[in-house]
Scaffold this motif. Structure first.
Motif, PDB file in Angstrom:
ATOM      1  N   ILE A  12       0.837  -1.206   0.000  1.00  0.00           N
ATOM      2  CA  ILE A  12       0.000   0.000   0.000  1.00  0.00           C
ATOM      3  C   ILE A  12       0.869   1.252   0.000  1.00  0.00           C
ATOM      4  O   ILE A  12       0.684   2.162  -0.828  1.00  0.00           O
ATOM      5  CB  ILE A  12      -0.948  -0.003   1.221  1.00  0.00           C
ATOM      6  N   PHE A  13       1.837   1.306   0.918  1.00  0.00           N
ATOM      7  CA  PHE A  13       2.640   2.520   1.034  1.00  0.00           C
ATOM      8  C   PHE A  13       3.624   2.673  -0.120  1.00  0.00           C
ATOM      9  O   PHE A  13       3.920   3.801  -0.534  1.00  0.00           O
ATOM     10  CB  PHE A  13       3.353   2.552   2.383  1.00  0.00           C
ATOM     11  N   ILE A  14       4.126   1.577  -0.644  1.00  0.00           N
ATOM     12  CA  ILE A  14       4.996   1.670  -1.824  1.00  0.00           C
ATOM     13  C   ILE A  14       4.214   2.280  -2.984  1.00  0.00           C
ATOM     14  O   ILE A  14       4.719   3.127  -3.736  1.00  0.00           O
ATOM     15  CB  ILE A  14       5.547   0.278  -2.210  1.00  0.00           C
ATOM     16  N   ARG A  15       2.960   1.871  -3.117  1.00  0.00           N
ATOM     17  CA  ARG A  15       2.120   2.434  -4.183  1.00  0.00           C
ATOM     18  C   ARG A  15       1.876   3.917  -3.943  1.00  0.00           C
ATOM     19  O   ARG A  15       1.927   4.728  -4.881  1.00  0.00           O
ATOM     20  CB  ARG A  15       0.793   1.677  -4.242  1.00  0.00           C
ATOM     21  N   TYR A  16       1.604   4.303  -2.691  1.00  0.00           N
ATOM     22  CA  TYR A  16       1.373   5.716  -2.381  1.00  0.00           C
ATOM     23  C   TYR A  16       2.607   6.560  -2.714  1.00  0.00           C
ATOM     24  O   TYR A  16       2.500   7.671  -3.243  1.00  0.00           O
ATOM     25  CB  TYR A  16       1.025   5.883  -0.903  1.00  0.00           C
ATOM     26  N   ILE A  17       3.798   6.043  -2.365  1.00  0.00           N
ATOM     27  CA  ILE A  17       5.030   6.793  -2.652  1.00  0.00           C
ATOM     28  C   ILE A  17       5.229   6.904  -4.163  1.00  0.00           C
ATOM     29  O   ILE A  17       5.566   7.970  -4.688  1.00  0.00           O
ATOM     30  CB  ILE A  17       6.243   6.111  -1.987  1.00  0.00           C
ATOM     31  N   HIS A  18       5.018   5.777  -4.859  1.00  0.00           N
ATOM     32  CA  HIS A  18       5.232   5.726  -6.303  1.00  0.00           C
ATOM     33  C   HIS A  18       4.309   6.698  -7.042  1.00  0.00           C
ATOM     34  O   HIS A  18       4.715   7.336  -8.024  1.00  0.00           O
ATOM     35  CB  HIS A  18       5.012   4.299  -6.809  1.00  0.00           C
ATOM     36  N   THR A  19       3.069   6.815  -6.587  1.00  0.00           N
ATOM     37  CA  THR A  19       2.096   7.696  -7.252  1.00  0.00           C
ATOM     38  C   THR A  19       2.130   9.118  -6.691  1.00  0.00           C
ATOM     39  O   THR A  19       1.251   9.926  -7.001  1.00  0.00           O
ATOM     40  CB  THR A  19       0.684   7.117  -7.096  1.00  0.00           C
ATOM     41  N   LYS A  20       3.118   9.414  -5.840  1.00  0.00           N
ATOM     42  CA  LYS A  20       3.307  10.739  -5.241  1.00  0.00           C
ATOM     43  C   LYS A  20       2.104  11.176  -4.396  1.00  0.00           C
ATOM     44  O   LYS A  20       1.802  12.360  -4.284  1.00  0.00           O
ATOM     45  CB  LYS A  20       3.598  11.772  -6.332  1.00  0.00           C
ATOM     46  N   GLU A  21       1.448  10.184  -3.816  1.00  0.00           N
ATOM     47  CA  GLU A  21       0.285  10.469  -2.967  1.00  0.00           C
ATOM     48  C   GLU A  21       0.702  11.176  -1.679  1.00  0.00           C
ATOM     49  O   GLU A  21      -0.098  11.856  -1.048  1.00  0.00           O
ATOM     50  CB  GLU A  21      -0.431   9.153  -2.634  1.00  0.00           C
ATOM     51  N   LEU A  22       1.980  10.997  -1.295  1.00  0.00           N
ATOM     52  CA  LEU A  22       2.462  11.602  -0.056  1.00  0.00           C
ATOM     53  C   LEU A  22       3.153  12.947  -0.282  1.00  0.00           C
ATOM     54  O   LEU A  22       3.539  13.600   0.682  1.00  0.00           O
ATOM     55  CB  LEU A  22       3.450  10.649   0.638  1.00  0.00           C
ATOM     56  N   LEU A  23       3.318  13.354  -1.528  1.00  0.00           N
ATOM     57  CA  LEU A  23       4.034  14.586  -1.847  1.00  0.00           C
ATOM     58  C   LEU A  23       3.102  15.793  -1.716  1.00  0.00           C
ATOM     59  O   LEU A  23       2.085  15.885  -2.391  1.00  0.00           O
ATOM     60  CB  LEU A  23       4.595  14.512  -3.269  1.00  0.00           C
ATOM     61  N   ILE A  24       3.470  16.713  -0.829  1.00  0.00           N
ATOM     62  CA  ILE A  24       2.689  17.934  -0.630  1.00  0.00           C
ATOM     63  C   ILE A  24       3.237  19.015  -1.552  1.00  0.00           C
ATOM     64  O   ILE A  24       4.432  19.348  -1.501  1.00  0.00           O
ATOM     65  CB  ILE A  24       2.761  18.398   0.836  1.00  0.00           C
ATOM     66  N   THR A  25       2.371  19.573  -2.404  1.00  0.00           N
ATOM     67  CA  THR A  25       2.778  20.610  -3.352  1.00  0.00           C
ATOM     68  C   THR A  25       2.040  21.913  -3.062  1.00  0.00           C
ATOM     69  O   THR A  25       1.076  21.951  -2.289  1.00  0.00           O
ATOM     70  CB  THR A  25       2.470  20.160  -4.790  1.00  0.00           C
ATOM     71  N   GLU A  26       2.499  22.967  -3.723  1.00  0.00           N
ATOM     72  CA  GLU A  26       1.869  24.275  -3.534  1.00  0.00           C
ATOM     73  C   GLU A  26       0.447  24.300  -4.091  1.00  0.00           C
ATOM     74  O   GLU A  26      -0.387  25.098  -3.653  1.00  0.00           O
ATOM     75  CB  GLU A  26       2.719  25.351  -4.218  1.00  0.00           C
ATOM     76  N   GLU A  27       0.156  23.458  -5.060  1.00  0.00           N
ATOM     77  CA  GLU A  27      -1.167  23.435  -5.665  1.00  0.00           C
ATOM     78  C   GLU A  27      -2.206  22.729  -4.810  1.00  0.00           C
ATOM     79  O   GLU A  27      -3.410  22.813  -5.075  1.00  0.00           O
ATOM     80  CB  GLU A  27      -1.107  22.750  -7.045  1.00  0.00           C
ATOM     81  N   ASP A  28      -1.762  21.989  -3.772  1.00  0.00           N
ATOM     82  CA  ASP A  28      -2.705  21.229  -2.940  1.00  0.00           C
ATOM     83  C   ASP A  28      -3.623  22.169  -2.164  1.00  0.00           C
ATOM     84  O   ASP A  28      -3.187  23.206  -1.646  1.00  0.00           O
ATOM     85  CB  ASP A  28      -1.944  20.330  -1.957  1.00  0.00           C
ATOM     86  N   THR A  29      -4.864  21.765  -2.040  1.00  0.00           N
ATOM     87  CA  THR A  29      -5.806  22.494  -1.196  1.00  0.00           C
ATOM     88  C   THR A  29      -5.511  22.188   0.260  1.00  0.00           C
ATOM     89  O   THR A  29      -4.757  21.255   0.573  1.00  0.00           O
ATOM     90  CB  THR A  29      -7.247  22.083  -1.526  1.00  0.00           C
ATOM     91  N   ASP A  30      -6.121  22.948   1.162  1.00  0.00           N
ATOM     92  CA  ASP A  30      -5.912  22.709   2.594  1.00  0.00           C
ATOM     93  C   ASP A  30      -6.367  21.316   2.980  1.00  0.00           C
ATOM     94  O   ASP A  30      -5.747  20.649   3.819  1.00  0.00           O
ATOM     95  CB  ASP A  30      -6.664  23.764   3.404  1.00  0.00           C
ATOM     96  N   ALA A  31      -7.451  20.875   2.400  1.00  0.00           N
ATOM     97  CA  ALA A  31      -7.973  19.539   2.705  1.00  0.00           C
ATOM     98  C   ALA A  31      -6.988  18.464   2.271  1.00  0.00           C
ATOM     99  O   ALA A  31      -6.740  17.491   2.990  1.00  0.00           O
ATOM    100  CB  ALA A  31      -9.332  19.340   2.024  1.00  0.00           C
ATOM    101  N   ASN A  32      -6.416  18.644   1.066  1.00  0.00           N
ATOM    102  CA  ASN A  32      -5.441  17.678   0.569  1.00  0.00           C
ATOM    103  C   ASN A  32      -4.176  17.670   1.442  1.00  0.00           C
ATOM    104  O   ASN A  32      -3.594  16.609   1.704  1.00  0.00           O
ATOM    105  CB  ASN A  32      -5.057  18.008  -0.869  1.00  0.00           C
ATOM    106  N   ARG A  33      -3.749  18.853   1.869  1.00  0.00           N
ATOM    107  CA  ARG A  33      -2.579  18.934   2.743  1.00  0.00           C
ATOM    108  C   ARG A  33      -2.834  18.187   4.049  1.00  0.00           C
ATOM    109  O   ARG A  33      -1.977  17.451   4.538  1.00  0.00           O
ATOM    110  CB  ARG A  33      -2.232  20.398   3.029  1.00  0.00           C
ATOM    111  N   THR A  34      -3.986  18.426   4.616  1.00  0.00           N
ATOM    112  CA  THR A  34      -4.334  17.745   5.875  1.00  0.00           C
ATOM    113  C   THR A  34      -4.356  16.235   5.685  1.00  0.00           C
ATOM    114  O   THR A  34      -3.839  15.477   6.522  1.00  0.00           O
ATOM    115  CB  THR A  34      -5.713  18.223   6.367  1.00  0.00           C
ATOM    116  N   TYR A  35      -4.948  15.792   4.581  1.00  0.00           N
ATOM    117  CA  TYR A  35      -5.025  14.359   4.290  1.00  0.00           C
ATOM    118  C   TYR A  35      -3.631  13.770   4.122  1.00  0.00           C
ATOM    119  O   TYR A  35      -3.298  12.713   4.680  1.00  0.00           O
ATOM    120  CB  TYR A  35      -5.861  14.132   3.033  1.00  0.00           C
ATOM    121  N   LYS A  36      -2.766  14.446   3.359  1.00  0.00           N
ATOM    122  CA  LYS A  36      -1.427  13.919   3.091  1.00  0.00           C
ATOM    123  C   LYS A  36      -0.564  13.897   4.351  1.00  0.00           C
ATOM    124  O   LYS A  36       0.216  12.965   4.564  1.00  0.00           O
ATOM    125  CB  LYS A  36      -0.754  14.729   1.988  1.00  0.00           C
ATOM    126  N   LYS A  37      -0.717  14.917   5.195  1.00  0.00           N
ATOM    127  CA  LYS A  37       0.026  14.921   6.461  1.00  0.00           C
ATOM    128  C   LYS A  37      -0.408  13.763   7.340  1.00  0.00           C
ATOM    129  O   LYS A  37       0.415  13.120   8.014  1.00  0.00           O
ATOM    130  CB  LYS A  37      -0.167  16.255   7.179  1.00  0.00           C
TER     131      LYS A  37
END
Length: 498
Positions: A12-37
């Motif tokens: 699961i986590f290898i897939r998340y890292i590979h798809t950049k699901e954990l990468l926080i970017t400037e374009e992320d909304t506050d909700a997305n930032r909270t989710y990724k953190k």
């Protein structure tokens, strides 16, 4: 059950890292930032649980190996698709060194024997250039912390140490040795085959030289996947400095005696060549040489490097070497090694004739009671010393043979300068001319003749054992019997049957 959970979470986590699901970017909304953190927090807590599992003996070794491999997969994936920095593609390197540091801390536990896990780590990951570099850095950090703690303990406890602490220290030392000794640095010479492959690939491919270099020069765990992401490069000088520093810190620990032997053998074969300044090993080697016994024997080859190449001044060296030369040294496992290095050190032109004479006499005395295989090594060794130092030729005069009582040589004196050996004669060698073994008796005849200009080459004899002499004698006897039978009795048998 636990193995299935580990595999599932890792996928699961290898897939998340590979798809950049954990990468926080400037374009992320506050909700997305909270989710990724939150997701990063779950990922780190999962890794923390796997790390604790490595140091828990209630789990099987297979489960612990699975946990280790899962963590290392995360290290590799984080290096390929970094998410912990704001601009990961412009970072100088993106290796997950913090996670690797945590793994190394568990491997270098002071409570659990992790030799099996370390062997797994070595087999699967210490062939990667980047993994070697960051493992060395992790070990360096841990050893410095341990060294600082020991200094604080000395101040607080005045050197007193509990039994439990001593046991913990030994576990840590053994784990550290296993991991450090598993690391083999790649020197520029070792990289020559890679450069050859590089030239072949450049000539056969239309791809850019940059891509080919990355593929040929480096064997790395974390292969770059982003356009601006920098590739790890081997730097032997950099890694050799860390490597030498790690071993210097490690050798300050209180090593168990069995580890002393392993370290000294490894030091000679694998380690000392990577030290820019081998004199950093002076304290360890001098202390080892003073211990006596096998430990002293094994330190000779490394001390040779310090004395001959680094100009180490060691005034008591030959006195201690002389003290090691006893009849018992002929019965130890490392006898060939000791005799070889003793002969090498005695080639020096800076030692007095008195010292050499003492070694000649002591070797002769030992030969009187030595086994035939040892005598066949000692006799040419003695002859070579006489060839190197013509001033000792008067010791070969045995016309007025001395006896043990009249011999001025005092074998009980520890100082080779004060034994009186130079005024003695080699009646011991004369006595060996009547040895029961014909090869020994023949070898002892050299004292009756003028010495040759060249030394005897006895290197092939160093590994000779008593069993080898018996086997050789049996073969000779067997051949003689066959020859005698064929020559003298064949005709008689033919006449009898006719």
């Amino acid at each position: 059950m636990i193995d299935t959970i580990i595999r599932s979470l890792n996928k699961i986590f290898i897939r998340y890292i590979h798809t950049k699901e954990l990468l926080i970017t400037e374009e992320d909304t506050d909700a997305n930032r909270t989710y990724k953190k939150w997701l990063i927090g779950v990922y780190e807590r999962t890794n923390g649980a796997l790390l604790r599992l490595l140091g828990d003996n209630q789990y099987s070794k297979s489960t612990q190996k699975l946990a280790l491999n899962s963590l290392m997969k995360c290290v590799a994936e984080e290096g390929k698709y970094p998410f912990r920095t704001d601009v990961p593609t412009e970072a100088p390197d993106t290796f997950a060194d913090q996670l690797l540091n945590d793994i190394c801390r568990q491997l270098l536990s002071n409570k659990v024997d992790n030799r099996q896990l370390i062997a797994n780590f070595k087999d699967n990951y210490l062939d990667f250039d980047d993994c070697i570099h960051y493992t060395l850095k992790a070990i360096q950090l841990i050893l410095k912390e341990v060294s600082d703690e020991e200094e604080d303990d000395l101040v607080d406890t005045n050197g007193e140490q509990s039994v439990d602490r001593a046991v913990e220290d030994e576990v840590f030392i053994r784990n550290t040795y296993e991991l450090l000794s598993a690391i083999r640095l790649k020197t520029p010479t070792d990289l020559l085959p890679r450069r050859k492959k590089l030239r072949e690939k450049v000539s056969k491919t239309r791809k850019s030289r940059r891509i080919v270099e990355t593929d040929a020069k480096n064997i790395i765990l974390c292969v770059p996947t982003q356009p601006l992401q920098k590739c790890f490069r081997i730097d032997y000088e950099r890694d050799a400095d860390i490597f030498a520093n790690n071993w210097t810190l490690f050798l300050r620990q209180r090593l168990p005696k069995d580890l002393y032997k392993k370290v000294l053998i490894l030091l000679d074969k694998e380690l000392i060549q990577h030290f820019k300044n081998p004199l950093l090993l002076t304290d360890f080697l001098v202390n080892s040489y003073s211990i006596g016994g096998v430990v002293s024997l094994l330190s000779l080859s490394s001390l040779y490097v310090l004395i001959t190449k680094c100009n180490l001044n060691y005034p008591q060296f030959y006195a201690k070497l002389y003290a090691l030369l006893t009849p018992g040294v002929l019965h130890v496992k490392y006898r060939p090694r000791f005799l070889f290095w003793s002969d090498v050190f005695l080639t020096s032109t800076h030692i007095s004739a008195q010292i050499v004479a003492s070694f000649v006499k002591r070797l002769s005395r030992i030969a009187l009671t030595a086994s035939p295989d040892a005598c066949l090594i000692l006799l040419p060794m003695i002859g070579n010393l006489l060839v190197r130092h013509p001033s000792l030729s008067k010791m070969m005069c045995t016309t007025n043979a001395q006896t043990v009582a009249s011999d001025p040589f005092d074998d009980s004196v520890d100082d080779p300068e004060a034994t009186g050996a130079i005024n003695s004669c080699l009646w011991e060698i004369k006595s060996l001319q009547k040895h029961f073994h014909p090869q020994v008796a023949k070898s002892a005849l050299f004292i009756n003749n003028e010495l040759p200009n060249r030394e005897w080459d006895f290197s092939e004899l160093l590994e000779t054992t008593y069993e080898d002499l018996i086997e050789s004698a049996l073969k000779t006897l067997s051949n003689e019997k066959e020859l005698t039978f064929d020559g003298q009795h064949s005709q008689q048998l033919m006449d009898f049957f006719n």
